[in-house]
Design an enzyme around this catalytic site. Structure first.
Site, mmCIF file in Angstrom:
data_model
loop_
_atom_site.group_PDB
_atom_site.id
_atom_site.type_symbol
_atom_site.label_atom_id
_atom_site.label_comp_id
_atom_site.label_asym_id
_atom_site.label_seq_id
_atom_site.Cartn_x
_atom_site.Cartn_y
_atom_site.Cartn_z
ATOM 1 N N SER A 28 0.836 -1.204 0.000
ATOM 2 C CA SER A 28 0.000 0.000 0.000
ATOM 3 C C SER A 28 0.870 1.253 0.000
ATOM 4 O O SER A 28 0.349 2.368 -0.066
ATOM 5 C CB SER A 28 -0.959 0.000 1.199
ATOM 6 O OG SER A 28 -0.264 -0.215 2.404
ATOM 7 N N ASN A 115 -2.644 -2.825 12.984
ATOM 8 C CA ASN A 115 -4.102 -2.689 12.884
ATOM 9 C C ASN A 115 -4.629 -1.458 13.625
ATOM 10 O O ASN A 115 -5.464 -0.728 13.104
ATOM 11 C CB ASN A 115 -4.781 -3.953 13.408
ATOM 12 C CG ASN A 115 -4.392 -5.186 12.609
ATOM 13 O OD1 ASN A 115 -3.745 -5.056 11.569
ATOM 14 N ND2 ASN A 115 -4.755 -6.365 13.085
ATOM 15 N N HIS A 161 -39.545 22.512 -12.393
ATOM 16 C CA HIS A 161 -39.622 21.641 -13.580
ATOM 17 C C HIS A 161 -38.875 22.239 -14.769
ATOM 18 O O HIS A 161 -39.204 21.948 -15.913
ATOM 19 C CB HIS A 161 -41.077 21.377 -13.985
ATOM 20 C CG HIS A 161 -41.969 20.990 -12.862
ATOM 21 N ND1 HIS A 161 -42.187 19.691 -12.479
ATOM 22 C CD2 HIS A 161 -42.674 21.761 -11.990
ATOM 23 C CE1 HIS A 161 -43.003 19.665 -11.439
ATOM 24 N NE2 HIS A 161 -43.305 20.909 -11.122
ATOM 25 N N SER A 282 -12.590 25.208 -27.566
ATOM 26 C CA SER A 282 -12.710 23.960 -28.311
ATOM 27 C C SER A 282 -11.525 23.838 -29.254
ATOM 28 O O SER A 282 -11.023 24.835 -29.764
ATOM 29 C CB SER A 282 -14.020 23.973 -29.106
ATOM 30 O OG SER A 282 -13.924 23.105 -30.219
ATOM 31 N N LYS A 288 -16.053 28.787 -29.588
ATOM 32 C CA LYS A 288 -16.558 28.207 -28.348
ATOM 33 C C LYS A 288 -15.847 28.666 -27.084
ATOM 34 O O LYS A 288 -14.650 28.890 -27.060
ATOM 35 C CB LYS A 288 -16.446 26.680 -28.425
ATOM 36 C CG LYS A 288 -17.350 26.073 -29.481
ATOM 37 C CD LYS A 288 -18.711 25.779 -28.957
ATOM 38 C CE LYS A 288 -18.665 24.473 -28.188
ATOM 39 N NZ LYS A 288 -19.958 24.162 -27.623
ATOM 40 N N ASN A 290 -16.301 27.107 -23.298
ATOM 41 C CA ASN A 290 -17.041 26.021 -22.642
ATOM 42 C C ASN A 290 -16.939 26.058 -21.113
ATOM 43 O O ASN A 290 -15.885 26.389 -20.589
ATOM 44 C CB ASN A 290 -16.525 24.671 -23.143
ATOM 45 C CG ASN A 290 -16.831 24.454 -24.613
ATOM 46 O OD1 ASN A 290 -17.852 24.918 -25.111
ATOM 47 N ND2 ASN A 290 -15.939 23.773 -25.307
ATOM 48 N N GLU A 295 -18.611 21.556 -15.543
ATOM 49 C CA GLU A 295 -18.918 20.189 -15.988
ATOM 50 C C GLU A 295 -18.083 19.163 -15.230
ATOM 51 O O GLU A 295 -18.572 18.093 -14.864
ATOM 52 C CB GLU A 295 -18.661 20.056 -17.495
ATOM 53 C CG GLU A 295 -19.674 20.816 -18.323
ATOM 54 C CD GLU A 295 -19.263 20.939 -19.796
ATOM 55 O OE1 GLU A 295 -20.139 20.988 -20.645
ATOM 56 O OE2 GLU A 295 -18.051 20.982 -20.088
ATOM 57 N N TYR A 322 -9.839 -7.286 11.997
ATOM 58 C CA TYR A 322 -9.092 -6.725 10.878
ATOM 59 C C TYR A 322 -8.953 -7.760 9.763
ATOM 60 O O TYR A 322 -8.691 -8.931 10.020
ATOM 61 C CB TYR A 322 -7.682 -6.251 11.311
ATOM 62 C CG TYR A 322 -6.895 -5.680 10.134
ATOM 63 C CD1 TYR A 322 -7.016 -4.334 9.796
ATOM 64 C CD2 TYR A 322 -6.101 -6.501 9.331
ATOM 65 C CE1 TYR A 322 -6.342 -3.814 8.684
ATOM 66 C CE2 TYR A 322 -5.434 -5.982 8.223
ATOM 67 C CZ TYR A 322 -5.564 -4.647 7.912
ATOM 68 O OH TYR A 322 -4.917 -4.139 6.819
ATOM 69 N N GLN A 327 -7.339 -2.405 3.837
ATOM 70 C CA GLN A 327 -6.344 -1.557 3.179
ATOM 71 C C GLN A 327 -6.975 -0.794 1.998
ATOM 72 O O GLN A 327 -6.482 0.247 1.589
ATOM 73 C CB GLN A 327 -5.192 -2.443 2.683
ATOM 74 C CG GLN A 327 -4.087 -1.706 1.992
ATOM 75 C CD GLN A 327 -2.872 -2.604 1.801
ATOM 76 O OE1 GLN A 327 -2.202 -2.964 2.763
ATOM 77 N NE2 GLN A 327 -2.592 -2.987 0.575
ATOM 78 N N LYS A 330 -8.195 3.228 1.782
ATOM 79 C CA LYS A 330 -7.392 4.449 1.629
ATOM 80 C C LYS A 330 -7.655 5.219 0.356
ATOM 81 O O LYS A 330 -7.879 6.430 0.386
ATOM 82 C CB LYS A 330 -5.906 4.104 1.746
ATOM 83 C CG LYS A 330 -5.556 3.854 3.172
ATOM 84 C CD LYS A 330 -4.209 3.284 3.389
ATOM 85 C CE LYS A 330 -4.243 2.651 4.755
ATOM 86 N NZ LYS A 330 -5.222 1.538 4.860
HETATM 87 N N1 ARG Z 1 -1.200 -1.508 5.011
HETATM 88 C C1 ARG Z 1 -2.139 -2.073 5.894
HETATM 89 C C2 ARG Z 1 -3.477 -1.331 5.792
HETATM 90 O O1 ARG Z 1 -3.470 -0.314 5.246
HETATM 91 C C3 ARG Z 1 -1.629 -1.963 7.277
HETATM 92 C C4 ARG Z 1 -2.203 -2.938 8.234
HETATM 93 C C5 ARG Z 1 -1.735 -4.293 7.936
HETATM 94 N N2 ARG Z 1 -2.027 -5.167 9.013
HETATM 95 C C6 ARG Z 1 -1.897 -6.470 8.872
HETATM 96 N N3 ARG Z 1 -2.163 -7.176 9.916
HETATM 97 N N4 ARG Z 1 -1.546 -7.032 7.746
HETATM 98 O O2 ARG Z 1 -4.507 -1.796 6.236
#
Ligand code: ARG
Length: 472
Positions: A28, A115, A161, A282, A288, A290, A295, A322, A327, A330
C-alpha cells in the site's frame, strides 16, 4: 536485489521469500505514503507514553523520538530511502528507524499492531483534512454571500420543472446554496467528533498485556477520547464511510449549482458569463467558450459517489476483526479528499468572478405570466377562495395567450369579464419587482427578507470563524 533488502520485519516464521508480484500486489506504500506525517506523530506520542510507563528505557525513547523526527525530515525532503520490501508506510518507517539506531528501534512497536496504528493514522489524517474542507466550505459560503450583496437588486426567473415559475432575487438563489453548505459543514463537524477518537493501544484486536496508558497517548495526540472496545477499534471504518457520504452530499450541492451555471451560460439562457480564467476553448470550433470547470465538478461528483460505494462494499462482508480488505479504505478516502478540496477551491474563484446579465434576467423573469400567482393572491385579498382565484387567473392566462398579450396589457374591462370584483389595484401586483418584494414571508424572496438572510449569514460566519480557530 539483495536478500537483505527483501527481509521483512515480520519474516521470523517464514523460510521462503515473498513472490515479487505478491509484494507489489499487497503493497500500500504507493498510496499510503501520504500518511507518513501522521504515522510519525502517532509513533512519537506512543513512544513518549511507553517511556513514561517504563516500557522503554528513557535513553531509547529519546533516541527513537529523535530518529523519527529525522526520518520525517527525510521523507519531506524526498531523501528517505524506501526499499522494495517496504509493504506500507508503517513498515518503511519502522525499518528506517531500526537501520538508523539499531535494535532499540524495534521497541517502538511495543504494545501496538499495525491494525490499531493504521486506523489511528487515518483518523489523524482525516481530522486535518476535514479542517481544510471546513475552511474551504466557509470560503465558498462567504463568496456566495458577497455576490448576493453585490447583486441585491438583480432579478432572476425562478424555475420549477425547468419551466419559468416565479421571479426571485438572484441573491435569494445564491443564499440557498449558502444554506446547503451550512448543513454540509454541520455534518462534517459531527463526523469530526467520531473521527477524533483514538484506537491506538487496541493492538491486533484484543488489547495488550503491557500496561499502556492510552489516555495519555490520546491527550498527546489531541484525541477527544479513546475507543472503548479493541475489536471494534481495529475493524471500524464507519468514519471513512461517513466522511465520504458527507462529501457526496457536499459534491451533490456543488454539482447542482454547476448544472445551473452550465445552463445559464448557454446562448439560450444567456444569464451569466463565466470568466475566461474558468472556461476553456474547443480544439476545432473557434467560437466556443465552454463551462468545463462546472462540468468537471458535476462529473467528479459521480467519482465521489463511486468512492462511497467502494468503501461500503469493502466493509459489508468482513468477518471480525481486521482483514487486509481494509487496506482498500485508503484510495477512496484520499481520492474523495483531493476531489472535494480541488472542486471547492476552483469554485470559489469561479463564483467570485461571474458576470450576470441583469437586464436579460429581468426581461426573462417578466415573461411567461410569472406573476399570475400574484393576481390570484390579489383576488384572495378580495375574499375569493384561492381555488376559485386560481381558476379565474388560469382562464385569464389562456385568454392572454390567445390574444398574444401579457397580463399587464389587459384592460380593466377585460379583467372584469373574468371576475367582476377586479379593480385598478390589480395592475400594482403584476410588475416583477412588486411581485418579488411582496413575498415577505420568513425565508421568502422579498428584498428585506434577503437582506436579513445576508445579515444572519455574516453574523454566523463571524461566530464560526472564531470557533474554527478555537478548535484547532
Ligand atoms: N497496510 C495495511 C493497511 O493499510 C496496514 C495494516 C496491515 N495489518 C496487517 N495485519 N496485515 O490496512
Amino acid at each position: 536485489m539483495s536478500g537483505k533488502t527483501r527481509r521483512k520485519l515480520w519474516s521470523g516464521r517464514f523460510s521462503g521469500e515473498t513472490d515479487r508480484l505478491v509484494e507489489l500486489f499487497t503493497a500500500s506504500l504507493p498510496f499510503d505514503a501520504r500518511l507518513f506525517d501522521c504515522d510519525i506523530e502517532g509513533s512519537i506520542a506512543h513512544c513518549r507514553m511507553l517511556g513514561r510507563q517504563g516500557l522503554v528505557p528513557p535513553d531509547d525513547a529519546a533516541r527513537i523520538i529523535e530518529a523519527l523526527g529525522e526520518i520525517r525530515e527525510e521523507i519531506r525532503a524526498g531523501t528517505f530511502r524506501f526499499v522494495p520490501s517496504d509493504e506500507d508506510i508503517h513498515m518503511a518507517i519502522e525499518r528506517g528507524l531500526i537501520e538508523r539506531i539499531g535494535p532499540a528501534g524495534g521497541k517502538i512497536h511495543t504494545g501496538r499492531s499495525r491494525n490499531d496504528q493504521v486506523s489511528t493514522d487515518m483518523r489523524l489524517y482525516l481530522r486535518e483534512r476535514i479542517g481544510d474542507i471546513l475552511d474551504l466550505v466557509a470560503g465558498l459560503q462567504r463568496t456566495f454571500v458577497a455576490v448576493a450583496k453585490r447583486e441585491i437588486d438583480t432579478i432572476l426567473p425562478g424555475y420549477t420543472h425547468l419551466q419559468k415559475a416565479q421571479p426571485v432575487l438572484l441573491a435569494h438563489y445564491l443564499l440557498a446554496f449558502r444554506e446547503m453548505l451550512e448543513r454540509d459543514a454541520q455534518r462534517l463537524g459531527e463526523c469530526l467528533e467520531r473521527v477524533n477518537v483514538m484506537p491506538l493501544g487496541s493492538a491486533a484486536l484484543a488489547g495488550t498485556s503491557l500496561p499502556l496508558d492510552r489516555k495519555y497517548t490520546a491527550k498527546l495526540l489531541g484525541f477527544r477520547a479513546v475507543t472503548a472496545n479493541s475489536m471494534d477499534a481495529v475493524s471500524d471504518r464507519d468514519f471513512v464511510a461517513e466522511f465520504v457520504f458527507d462529501a457526496s452530499l457536499l459534491m451533490m450541492h456543488l454539482s447542482r449549482f454547476c448544472e445551473d451555471l452550465i445552463l445559464w451560460s448557454s446562448g439560450e439562457f444567456g444569464f451569466v458569463e463565466i470568466a475566461d480564467a474558468y472556461t476553456t476553448g474547443s480544439s476545432i470550433m473557434p467560437q466556443k467558450k465552454n463551462p468545463d470547470v462546472a462540468e468537471l465538478i458535476r462529473g467528479k461528483t459521480g467519482r465521489v459517489y463511486g468512492n462511497l460505494v467502494r468503501i461500503l462494499t469493502v466493509l459489508k462482508g468482513l468477518p471480525m476483526t481486521y482483514n487486509r480488505d481494509l487496506q482498500e479504505d485508503k484510495e477512496p478516502l484520499f481520492d474523495t479528499v483531493d476531489t472535494v478540496k480541488a472542486s471547492l477551491m476552483v469554485l470559489i474563484g469561479m463564483v467570485g468572478n461571474l458576470s450576470f446579465n441583469r437586464q436579460r434576467m429581468a426581461e426573462e423573469a417578466a415573461k411567461g405570466f410569472s406573476t399570475a400567482t400574484d393576481v390570484a393572491e390579489y383576488l384572495v385579498t378580495k375574499g375569493v377562495p384561492f381555488r376559485e382565484a386560481h381558476g379565474i387567473v388560469g382562464r385569464l392566462v389562456a385568454y392572454c395567450i390567445s390574444r398574444k398579450k401579457d397580463l399587464a396589457d389587459i384592460s380593466l374591462r377585460e379583467f372584469r369579464k373574468f371576475y367582476t370584483g377586479f379593480d385598478d389595484g390589480v395592475y400594482a401586483v403584476i410588475p416583477v419587482t412588486k411581485a418579488v418584494n411582496a413575498r415577505g414571508t420568513l425565508g421568502g424572496t422579498a428584498k428585506k427578507e434577503v437582506l436579513r438572510q445576508i445579515e444572519r449569514a455574516e453574523k454566523s460566519a463571524r461566530v464560526a470563524g472564531r470557533g474554527e480557530k478555537g478548535k484547532r
